[in-house]
Scaffold this motif. Sequence first.
Motif, PDB file in Angstrom:
ATOM      1  N   ARG A 255      -6.897   8.547  -9.392  1.00  0.00           N
ATOM      2  CA  ARG A 255      -7.800   7.406  -9.515  1.00  0.00           C
ATOM      3  C   ARG A 255      -8.049   6.755  -8.167  1.00  0.00           C
ATOM      4  NH1 ARG A 255      -3.871   2.793 -12.340  1.00  0.00           N
ATOM      5  NH2 ARG A 255      -2.273   2.832 -10.713  1.00  0.00           N
ATOM      6  N   ALA A 256      -9.228   6.181  -8.022  1.00  0.00           N
ATOM      7  CA  ALA A 256      -9.580   5.462  -6.791  1.00  0.00           C
ATOM      8  C   ALA A 256     -10.547   4.341  -7.154  1.00  0.00           C
ATOM      9  CB  ALA A 256     -10.221   6.395  -5.771  1.00  0.00           C
ATOM     10  N   ALA A 257     -10.297   3.144  -6.632  1.00  0.00           N
ATOM     11  CA  ALA A 257     -11.199   2.017  -6.868  1.00  0.00           C
ATOM     12  C   ALA A 257     -12.539   2.310  -6.225  1.00  0.00           C
ATOM     13  CB  ALA A 257     -10.598   0.744  -6.286  1.00  0.00           C
ATOM     14  N   GLY A 258     -13.622   1.962  -6.926  1.00  0.00           N
ATOM     15  CA  GLY A 258     -14.942   2.256  -6.399  1.00  0.00           C
ATOM     16  C   GLY A 258     -16.008   1.330  -6.931  1.00  0.00           C
ATOM     17  N   GLY A 259     -17.245   1.830  -6.912  1.00  0.00           N
ATOM     18  CA  GLY A 259     -18.427   1.025  -7.171  1.00  0.00           C
ATOM     19  C   GLY A 259     -19.088   0.731  -5.842  1.00  0.00           C
ATOM     20  N   ALA A 260     -20.386   1.030  -5.728  1.00  0.00           N
ATOM     21  CA  ALA A 260     -21.046   0.936  -4.422  1.00  0.00           C
ATOM     22  C   ALA A 260     -20.934  -0.443  -3.780  1.00  0.00           C
ATOM     23  CB  ALA A 260     -22.509   1.362  -4.546  1.00  0.00           C
ATOM     24  N   PRO A 261     -21.250  -1.544  -4.479  1.00  0.00           N
ATOM     25  CA  PRO A 261     -21.123  -2.856  -3.828  1.00  0.00           C
ATOM     26  C   PRO A 261     -19.682  -3.152  -3.413  1.00  0.00           C
ATOM     27  CG  PRO A 261     -22.431  -3.014  -5.836  1.00  0.00           C
ATOM     28  CD  PRO A 261     -21.803  -1.660  -5.848  1.00  0.00           C
TER      29      PRO A 261
ATOM     30  N   GLY B 252     -11.442   9.716  -1.943  1.00  0.00           N
ATOM     31  CA  GLY B 252     -11.677   8.403  -2.507  1.00  0.00           C
ATOM     32  C   GLY B 252     -12.727   7.666  -1.706  1.00  0.00           C
ATOM     33  N   GLY B 253     -13.244   6.586  -2.233  1.00  0.00           N
ATOM     34  CA  GLY B 253     -14.223   5.783  -1.521  1.00  0.00           C
ATOM     35  C   GLY B 253     -13.542   4.684  -0.745  1.00  0.00           C
ATOM     36  N   LEU B 254     -13.214   3.604  -1.434  1.00  0.00           N
ATOM     37  CA  LEU B 254     -12.589   2.447  -0.789  1.00  0.00           C
ATOM     38  C   LEU B 254     -11.269   2.811  -0.128  1.00  0.00           C
ATOM     39  CD1 LEU B 254     -12.568  -0.625  -0.317  1.00  0.00           C
ATOM     40  CD2 LEU B 254     -11.509  -0.872  -2.568  1.00  0.00           C
ATOM     41  N   THR B 255     -10.453   3.603  -0.814  1.00  0.00           N
ATOM     42  CA  THR B 255      -9.135   3.947  -0.275  1.00  0.00           C
ATOM     43  C   THR B 255      -9.217   4.812   0.970  1.00  0.00           C
ATOM     44  OG1 THR B 255      -9.043   5.791  -1.837  1.00  0.00           O
ATOM     45  CG2 THR B 255      -7.983   3.735  -2.500  1.00  0.00           C
ATOM     46  N   ALA B 256     -10.356   5.478   1.185  1.00  0.00           N
ATOM     47  CA  ALA B 256     -10.500   6.351   2.354  1.00  0.00           C
ATOM     48  C   ALA B 256     -10.973   5.599   3.583  1.00  0.00           C
ATOM     49  CB  ALA B 256     -11.480   7.484   2.043  1.00  0.00           C
ATOM     50  N   MET B 257     -11.403   4.356   3.412  1.00  0.00           N
ATOM     51  CA  MET B 257     -11.983   3.618   4.535  1.00  0.00           C
ATOM     52  C   MET B 257     -10.886   3.117   5.469  1.00  0.00           C
ATOM     53  SD  MET B 257     -14.977   1.522   2.554  1.00  0.00           S
ATOM     54  CE  MET B 257     -16.194   2.418   1.583  1.00  0.00           C
TER      55      MET B 257
ATOM     56  N   ILE C  91      -8.542  -5.145  -9.321  1.00  0.00           N
ATOM     57  CA  ILE C  91      -8.268  -6.402  -8.619  1.00  0.00           C
ATOM     58  C   ILE C  91      -7.198  -6.189  -7.550  1.00  0.00           C
ATOM     59  CG2 ILE C  91      -7.426  -8.764  -8.850  1.00  0.00           C
ATOM     60  CD1 ILE C  91     -10.170  -8.407 -10.055  1.00  0.00           C
ATOM     61  N   GLU C  92      -6.146  -5.440  -7.889  1.00  0.00           N
ATOM     62  CA  GLU C  92      -5.081  -5.172  -6.917  1.00  0.00           C
ATOM     63  C   GLU C  92      -5.627  -4.400  -5.716  1.00  0.00           C
ATOM     64  OE1 GLU C  92      -1.904  -3.169  -8.846  1.00  0.00           O
ATOM     65  OE2 GLU C  92      -1.338  -4.880 -10.101  1.00  0.00           O
ATOM     66  N   CYS C  93      -6.455  -3.382  -5.984  1.00  0.00           N
ATOM     67  CA  CYS C  93      -7.000  -2.578  -4.882  1.00  0.00           C
ATOM     68  C   CYS C  93      -7.938  -3.391  -4.008  1.00  0.00           C
ATOM     69  CB  CYS C  93      -7.731  -1.354  -5.431  1.00  0.00           C
ATOM     70  SG  CYS C  93      -6.647  -0.121  -6.164  1.00  0.00           S
ATOM     71  N   PHE C  94      -8.804  -4.181  -4.618  1.00  0.00           N
ATOM     72  CA  PHE C  94      -9.744  -4.987  -3.841  1.00  0.00           C
ATOM     73  C   PHE C  94      -8.995  -6.019  -3.001  1.00  0.00           C
ATOM     74  CE2 PHE C  94     -13.055  -4.241  -7.413  1.00  0.00           C
ATOM     75  CZ  PHE C  94     -13.290  -2.966  -6.927  1.00  0.00           C
ATOM     76  N   THR C  95      -7.989  -6.639  -3.603  1.00  0.00           N
ATOM     77  CA  THR C  95      -7.194  -7.628  -2.861  1.00  0.00           C
ATOM     78  C   THR C  95      -6.485  -6.966  -1.689  1.00  0.00           C
ATOM     79  OG1 THR C  95      -6.877  -8.938  -4.871  1.00  0.00           O
ATOM     80  CG2 THR C  95      -5.350  -9.340  -3.044  1.00  0.00           C
ATOM     81  N   ALA C  96      -5.914  -5.776  -1.927  1.00  0.00           N
ATOM     82  CA  ALA C  96      -5.219  -5.059  -0.848  1.00  0.00           C
ATOM     83  C   ALA C  96      -6.174  -4.693   0.281  1.00  0.00           C
ATOM     84  CB  ALA C  96      -4.553  -3.802  -1.399  1.00  0.00           C
ATOM     85  N   ALA C  97      -7.458  -4.469  -0.046  1.00  0.00           N
ATOM     86  CA  ALA C  97      -8.454  -4.148   0.979  1.00  0.00           C
ATOM     87  C   ALA C  97      -8.977  -5.389   1.688  1.00  0.00           C
ATOM     88  CB  ALA C  97      -9.624  -3.389   0.351  1.00  0.00           C
ATOM     89  N   GLY C  98      -8.532  -6.565   1.263  1.00  0.00           N
ATOM     90  CA  GLY C  98      -8.942  -7.801   1.922  1.00  0.00           C
ATOM     91  C   GLY C  98     -10.188  -8.437   1.340  1.00  0.00           C
ATOM     92  N   ILE C  99     -10.679  -7.926   0.219  1.00  0.00           N
ATOM     93  CA  ILE C  99     -11.873  -8.485  -0.414  1.00  0.00           C
ATOM     94  C   ILE C  99     -11.503  -9.761  -1.151  1.00  0.00           C
ATOM     95  CG2 ILE C  99     -13.686  -8.063  -2.125  1.00  0.00           C
ATOM     96  CD1 ILE C  99     -13.342  -5.066  -1.592  1.00  0.00           C
TER      97      ILE C  99
END
Length: 821
Positions: free
Chosen positions: A531-537, A803-808, A567-575
Motif C-alpha cells: 500500500r502507498a498513500a496517494g491521490g494527485a492533489p 509509490g507516489g508520495l512515499t517515493a518523493m 492521515i498518518e502518511c500525510f502527517t509524516a510527509a509534513g502536510i
Amino acid sequence: MEKYQKVYRSDYEQWYRDNRNYREKVKNAPGRLKYHLMPETGWLNDPNGLCQKDGTYHIYYQYTPFEPTGEIKLWGHYATKDFIHYEDRGPFLFPDHDYDAHGVYSGSAFVENGTIHYFYTGNIKLFDRDDYDYITAGRGSNTLHFTSRDGDAAGAKELIFTNRDYPQDVSCHVRDPKVFKRNGAYYMVLGARDRESRGLVLLYRSDDLKNWKYYSRITTKEPFGYMWECPDLFELDGQLCMLSCPQGVGPQGIDYRNVHQCTVMPLSCDFERNSCEIEEEKIRMVDRGFDFYAPQTFCDEKGRRILIGWMGIPDAEYGNPTVEDGWQHALTLPRELHMKDGRLIQTPIEELNMLRSEGYSYESKEELNEAGEEQLVFEAEICFHSSNDNSCDDTVIELRKGTELIYSRRDGLLTLSLKEGGYGRTERSVKVEALRNLRIYSDTTSLEIFVNDGEEVFTTRVYGKRGGFRIDGGCSAKVRIYRMNSFIIDREPGRPEAEKQKGLCAIGEALIDFIPERKGQRLKDVTAFKRAAGGAPANVAGAVSRLGLPARLLTKTGNDAFGDYLIECFTAAGIDTSFIKRDSIKETPLAFVSLAEDGNRDFQFYRKNSADLFYSPEEVTSEVLDGCGILHFGSVDLVESPMKEAHRKLIRMAADKEILISFDPNLRLSLWKDDVKLKETVLEFMPQADIVKISEEELEFITGKTEIKEALPELLQGKTRCVLYTRGRDGAAAYTEQWSVSRPGLRVEARDTTGAGDSFTGAFLSRLLSYGITDITEISIGQMEDFLDFANAYAARTTMAEGGLTAMASKQAFEEWMRRK
C-alpha cells in the motif's frame, strides 16, 4: 541590541527584517544538524519550560538569535506533537522588564487545570560601583512567574523572590527554579551557591503556586562543588531523585573530567517532617561525553519522564567551529528515563524510529567492514555476543574517520576518542562490566551513544567530515544501520507576518494505491500488493512539503483504518491535515495498480461510496487559504458531487485573494461515465487557473489537437497565463503568450512512474513559492528554465522508488542526489 539593555519584541522583529542574509548564511552552513534542534541563528543553551499541554509538546530554550556567543538571553520556542515535525515559534520571552533586563535566565513550566505556570530567573547586573565581585554583591537574581493558556501568549510577569527572600548565608547566585507537586503541596527547587562557595539547592513550599515560603535546603555533607545549577527534583519508578549541575567538582580518575558536571542524586525525603538527605554514595554522572549540561525533565501525557539536555557546556576549553558560520550549540535527542537497580537508564524515545529511512543488516563485523559504510548521518544498533558471556574482548569501533569507541575488557573501560575534528575534545571514558550492546545516533556534527540499554551515555559534538564505520577486534557483532531523515521544521509561526513563507493549498481526492509486489503481471494475476498513500492533489501537496514548504490538503476520508493510514502518511510527509474531514458512513477510496516492466501503470479504482466526493462547500471555511500562495486542484473530484461545488467556492475565494491557481486535468477516463461530460468539465475549470499542466496523452482529448503549439490558443484562455506541457522522460516545456521554453528530461532507471507528474507539478509550484512569485507573467525565461530543470529532476528522482508520495525525496535527500549527478 546591546548586552545589559532591555530587548523588546519590536526590537527583534526589526532585527529580523534587517538580517535575512544572516539567516540564509546560517541555513546553508555545512555543519547544520539534520535531526537535532538548533537555533535558526545565533546561540542556544539550556532547555527551559519543557511541558506537554493538549497533545502539544513545548520546548523552550535559552536563546540569542543575534550572534553566536550568547551575550543576550531570550527564550526561544519549538512546538511539536510527535518529535519529528516542529514549529519554530520564535522568541517567547524577552528581557523587557526591570526585573529581568539583563537576561531571562533558565526556568521551568508546571501544567495544572488548563494553565501553564512558568517560573524563571531574571538577571540584573549592577554597575554603580567598581568593587562588585558579582558573587556576594552586585547581582540581582529575581525569581519570576507568569502563566499561559496555550504556550504562546504569555501573561504578565509577577515577581516572587528577590535576593532579600533567600537565606542570608546564600550568595547572589540563586537561579533555575523547577516546581513539582507532592501530597497536595507545591515545592520549588532553586540552584544556589552559599557565601562559603558551597553548592546547594534551596527548597520552597506553596499551597497555591503564588505564595511561597522558604522550607529547607538540600546539599551533601561534604562540599561538592561551589554552585549547583539547574536542579530538577522528581520521582522515577518509586525513587525520588534530583538532577543538578555542580560547578567546581574536580576530576576523580575517569569521572568528572569536564569543566562542569551533571549528576543524578538519589534522595531520601520526608516532606512532612522537612527532612531530605542525599544518598551520596549513589551520586552518578548523567552523561560521559564532552557536551552535555543543564538537562530538564518533564512528565508527558503518556506518563513518560522525558529528558532533554543542552548539547554544549559553559566555560569549556574546547570549541565549536560553527561560530564562524553564525550559530552555536543544539539540544540533545529526547530520552525516556527509568530507574533500575539504583541506576538512571536513558533510552531514546520511540518516536525517533520514525526518522529511519533505509535499513541495512550485517550478520558480522566482517560483513559490515566489507560494505564500506561511509555515512555521517545514521543510527546504528550493535549487539555483541560470544559463546561464553554475551560480551566481547578488546574492540575498536570507528564511528567516522578519527573518532573511535575503544573497549578494553581487561580494564573494563569504554573510551570515546576524538583524534580528528574534536576542536580540543580528546578522550572520555566509563567503567562497564561488559560491553553488550550499543545504540549510536550520528548526526552531521554530533554523536549520542547509548551503552548497554542506556545504562551509560556519551554525548559530544564532533566535526570530522570523513565517514567511515567499522568494527575491529575480538568480538562478534550483529549490526543494523539506518539512514536517518531530517526533522521537518516549519519556521513560519515565529516569523514577523510580512516575512512568512507562503504555502500551497490542494483540494481533491486522497486514496490508497495498492501496488503489486512484482512487475509485469496483469492485475488479475497479482497475488500480493504493497500500500502507498496517494491521490494527485495529495501527492502535489506532499512534494511541496517534502521540499520544505508549507502545504495543506482539503479532502475527506472514511472514518476507517484506511483513512487513519492516510492521515498518518500525510502527517509524516509534513502536510497540514487539519482541514481533512472524516466520514463515518462513506469510505476511503482505493486504487489497485498494475505495473509494467518499464514502470508504467494501469489503475482499477474502488470509489463508488467515496468519502472525498462528499466534502461540501460548507466545510470550506474562511481560513483554509490563510498563509497560502497557490491553490492546486485536478479533475478527478469534479464529477457531479458536493466536492465539485466545494471546488467552485474555493476557486472563487482564491481569485478574490489574488492567490495563484494551478490546475492539472490528470484525466482518469475510467472514473467518468461520460467522456463528453469530462471534457466539458475540464474546459469549464481550465480557464479559471493561472497555470495549467497538461501531458502528451491529455492534449488531444482536451483540445482535439496533437501538436501543442496548435492547441495553445484553446489553452491560453480566461485567466490562464502559463501552460506546462510534460513529455515524461523527454522533459517538459512551458508556454506563455510571449515566449516558450523547452527543457530535456533527466534519464534514470524508473521503477515506478506513479506520482511522477504530481511530483513534477509539486516541484514546479515549490519554486514559485520559494521565489515569492505572485504574477506568473513576471517569470523570466532564465527562471523558467531553472524551474523546469528542477521539476524534471525531482520527477525523475521520484520514479526511482515505488509509490507516489512515499517515493518523493526530502529536500536534503534530493539535494544530495543532485550533487552526485
